[in-house]
Design a protein around this motif. Structure first.
Motif, PDB file in Angstrom:
ATOM      1  N   LEU A 189      43.951  37.988  44.375  1.00 39.64           N
ATOM      2  CA  LEU A 189      43.902  38.223  45.824  1.00 39.64           C
ATOM      3  C   LEU A 189      44.638  39.508  46.178  1.00 39.64           C
ATOM      4  O   LEU A 189      44.172  40.292  47.019  1.00 39.64           O
ATOM      5  CB  LEU A 189      44.517  37.033  46.555  1.00 39.64           C
ATOM      6  N   TYR A 190      45.767  39.740  45.532  1.00 37.50           N
ATOM      7  CA  TYR A 190      46.518  40.973  45.769  1.00 37.50           C
ATOM      8  C   TYR A 190      45.700  42.200  45.380  1.00 37.50           C
ATOM      9  O   TYR A 190      45.698  43.214  46.099  1.00 37.50           O
ATOM     10  CB  TYR A 190      47.822  40.946  44.977  1.00 37.50           C
ATOM     11  N   ALA A 191      45.001  42.114  44.244  1.00 37.58           N
ATOM     12  CA  ALA A 191      44.210  43.255  43.780  1.00 37.58           C
ATOM     13  C   ALA A 191      43.115  43.607  44.784  1.00 37.58           C
ATOM     14  O   ALA A 191      42.835  44.787  45.029  1.00 37.58           O
ATOM     15  CB  ALA A 191      43.596  42.938  42.415  1.00 37.58           C
ATOM     16  N   ILE A 192      42.495  42.594  45.376  1.00 39.16           N
ATOM     17  CA  ILE A 192      41.450  42.842  46.374  1.00 39.16           C
ATOM     18  C   ILE A 192      42.052  43.439  47.643  1.00 39.16           C
ATOM     19  O   ILE A 192      41.538  44.410  48.204  1.00 39.16           O
ATOM     20  CB  ILE A 192      40.688  41.536  46.697  1.00 39.16           C
ATOM     21  N   TRP A 193      43.167  42.855  48.089  1.00 37.07           N
ATOM     22  CA  TRP A 193      43.789  43.315  49.334  1.00 37.07           C
ATOM     23  C   TRP A 193      44.312  44.739  49.209  1.00 37.07           C
ATOM     24  O   TRP A 193      44.287  45.515  50.174  1.00 37.07           O
ATOM     25  CB  TRP A 193      44.921  42.369  49.706  1.00 37.07           C
ATOM     26  N   ALA A 194      44.802  45.111  48.033  1.00 34.92           N
ATOM     27  CA  ALA A 194      45.439  46.420  47.857  1.00 34.92           C
ATOM     28  C   ALA A 194      44.442  47.560  47.691  1.00 34.92           C
ATOM     29  O   ALA A 194      44.849  48.734  47.700  1.00 34.92           O
ATOM     30  CB  ALA A 194      46.372  46.376  46.641  1.00 34.92           C
ATOM     31  N   LEU A 195      43.166  47.265  47.538  1.00 36.67           N
ATOM     32  CA  LEU A 195      42.177  48.312  47.257  1.00 36.67           C
ATOM     33  C   LEU A 195      42.149  49.441  48.292  1.00 36.67           C
ATOM     34  O   LEU A 195      42.011  50.613  47.906  1.00 36.67           O
ATOM     35  CB  LEU A 195      40.787  47.695  47.113  1.00 36.67           C
ATOM     36  N   PRO A 196      42.254  49.175  49.602  1.00 34.77           N
ATOM     37  CA  PRO A 196      42.216  50.303  50.559  1.00 34.77           C
ATOM     38  C   PRO A 196      43.334  51.316  50.331  1.00 34.77           C
ATOM     39  O   PRO A 196      43.089  52.533  50.348  1.00 34.77           O
ATOM     40  CB  PRO A 196      42.349  49.617  51.918  1.00 34.77           C
ATOM     41  N   THR A 197      44.551  50.850  50.111  1.00 30.64           N
ATOM     42  CA  THR A 197      45.658  51.775  49.887  1.00 30.64           C
ATOM     43  C   THR A 197      45.523  52.480  48.546  1.00 30.64           C
ATOM     44  O   THR A 197      45.745  53.692  48.439  1.00 30.64           O
ATOM     45  CB  THR A 197      47.002  51.028  49.955  1.00 30.64           C
ATOM     46  N   ILE A 198      45.164  51.732  47.503  1.00 28.16           N
ATOM     47  CA  ILE A 198      44.981  52.347  46.185  1.00 28.16           C
ATOM     48  C   ILE A 198      43.889  53.409  46.251  1.00 28.16           C
ATOM     49  O   ILE A 198      44.043  54.524  45.736  1.00 28.16           O
ATOM     50  CB  ILE A 198      44.642  51.276  45.133  1.00 28.16           C
ATOM     51  N   GLY A 199      42.768  53.068  46.896  1.00 31.27           N
ATOM     52  CA  GLY A 199      41.666  54.017  47.011  1.00 31.27           C
ATOM     53  C   GLY A 199      42.055  55.258  47.799  1.00 31.27           C
ATOM     54  O   GLY A 199      41.746  56.384  47.404  1.00 31.27           O
ATOM     55  N   TRP A 200      42.751  55.063  48.925  1.00 32.22           N
ATOM     56  CA  TRP A 200      43.151  56.199  49.760  1.00 32.22           C
ATOM     57  C   TRP A 200      44.132  57.103  49.023  1.00 32.22           C
ATOM     58  O   TRP A 200      43.997  58.328  49.043  1.00 32.22           O
ATOM     59  CB  TRP A 200      43.758  55.695  51.058  1.00 32.22           C
TER      60      TRP A 200
END
Length: 319
Positions: A189-200
């Motif tokens: 769940l953390y990996a999915i939620w963190a995608l916007p920040t990681i991607g940006w």
């Protein structure tokens, strides 16, 4: 798959200080501070003839009912979550700066020329960094965080036993193994939620010619100020707060563990029963956020930004 495994392992080797030593040291420091606080409390209590006895120093097994034992055990479980959460917060800061430098540093020191000479695709290189940030780092932080929480639990139980409480009764009514399993189970769940920040952050790392931190931080903040100033969200019957919550904060703060709980049902008032708090941070309550569109829209946006970072790494040339 073997090549990808070695790419992930290379990321760990090159950033062992942040991925491994930082959570280990932070957990150790937290334990040392708590031990110092307990020792200080004992010394001051003895000097002032004040004893920090739970239930007045009575024997736990003989003077506390099952409900009280359960509440104490639940409180110890919550304490383990708090310790692990502190270690995970430090991990989030480390991952933030890791993502910022993940693609920029290769261009700055020109080592990108060496890596591009190898038969390794840009896709695998970038995705190995995404996996390192979203899975490897949280797993290591969870391990050290839960280990620190377990040691704190043992220290607290031992200290309580010095004041007449039954140490084993305390331990039997806590659930350290369940806490550890829950922490590990929340990583997807953390990996999915963190995608916007990681991607940006990776997009800025691949795009910026210099100072990716300023670009990553100032661009969303400036956009938020402009939207708030001109009231642009009013065109869609939305307040500027929506933009700050769903755009700016998702771009900059999605690495914070537990951020997805903002879309979950909130606790009514201030609960007096610790089990209510424990249920609120349990797996069922956390994974209920999978029904939130915000989670999946952010994941899609993060995936698009990661794809853009892959494309930029292929064509970006600062020479």
């Amino acid at each position: 798959m073997k090549t990808f495994y070695w790419l992930v392992k290379r990321e760990f080797w090159e950033h062992r200080g942040g991925f491994f030593w930082a959570p280990l040291i932070s957990g150790s420091v937290f334990l040392v501070l708590n031990i110092m606080a307990l020792i200080t409390g004992e010394v001051l209590g003895n000097r002032s003839n004040t004893h920090f006895n739970i239930a007045g120093g009575l024997n736990l097994s003989g003077h506390m009912d099952a409900d009280m034992l359960s509440k104490i055990g639940t409180g110890l479980d919550i304490a383990m979550y708090v310790v692990a959460g502190i270690v995970l917060m430090i991990m989030a800061i480390i991952v933030f700066f890791y993502c910022l430098g993940s693609l920029y540093d290769d261009r700055r020191d020109r080592s990108i020329l060496f890596w591009k000479s190898l038969p390794i695709s840009n896709r695998d290189t970038v995705l190995s960094k995404v996996v390192s940030a979203s899975i490897v780092a949280p797993v290591i932080a969870c391990v050290f965080g839960t280990a620190a929480g377990l040691l704190l639990l043992l220290i607290a139980a031992f200290t309580a036993s010095l004041h007449g409480l039954n140490m084993w009764a305390l331990l039997m009514n806590s659930h350290p193994l369940l806490v550890a399993i829950n922490m590990i189970s929340l990583i997807p769940l953390y990996a999915i939620w963190a995608l916007p920040t990681i991607g940006w952050l990776m997009f800025c790392s691949a795009w910026a010619r210099s100072k990716p931190f300023l670009w990553a931080l100032l661009a969303p903040l400036a956009a938020g100020v402009i939207v708030s100033w001109f009231g642009l969200m009013g065109l869609f019957n939305l307040g500027s707060g929506w933009f700050w919550k769903n755009i700016v904060s998702r771009m900059l703060l999605s690495l914070v563990p537990g951020g997805w709980l903002r879309d979950a049902a909130q606790i009514d008032n201030e609960p007096t029963d610790p089990s209510v708090i424990l249920d609120h941070i349990g797996l069922a309550h956390n994974y209920a956020t999978l029904a939130s569109p915000d989670l999946w829209i952010g994941a899609i946006a993060g995936s698009v930004l990661i794809s853009a970072a892959i494309w930029l790494r292929r064509w970006r040339d600062d020479s």
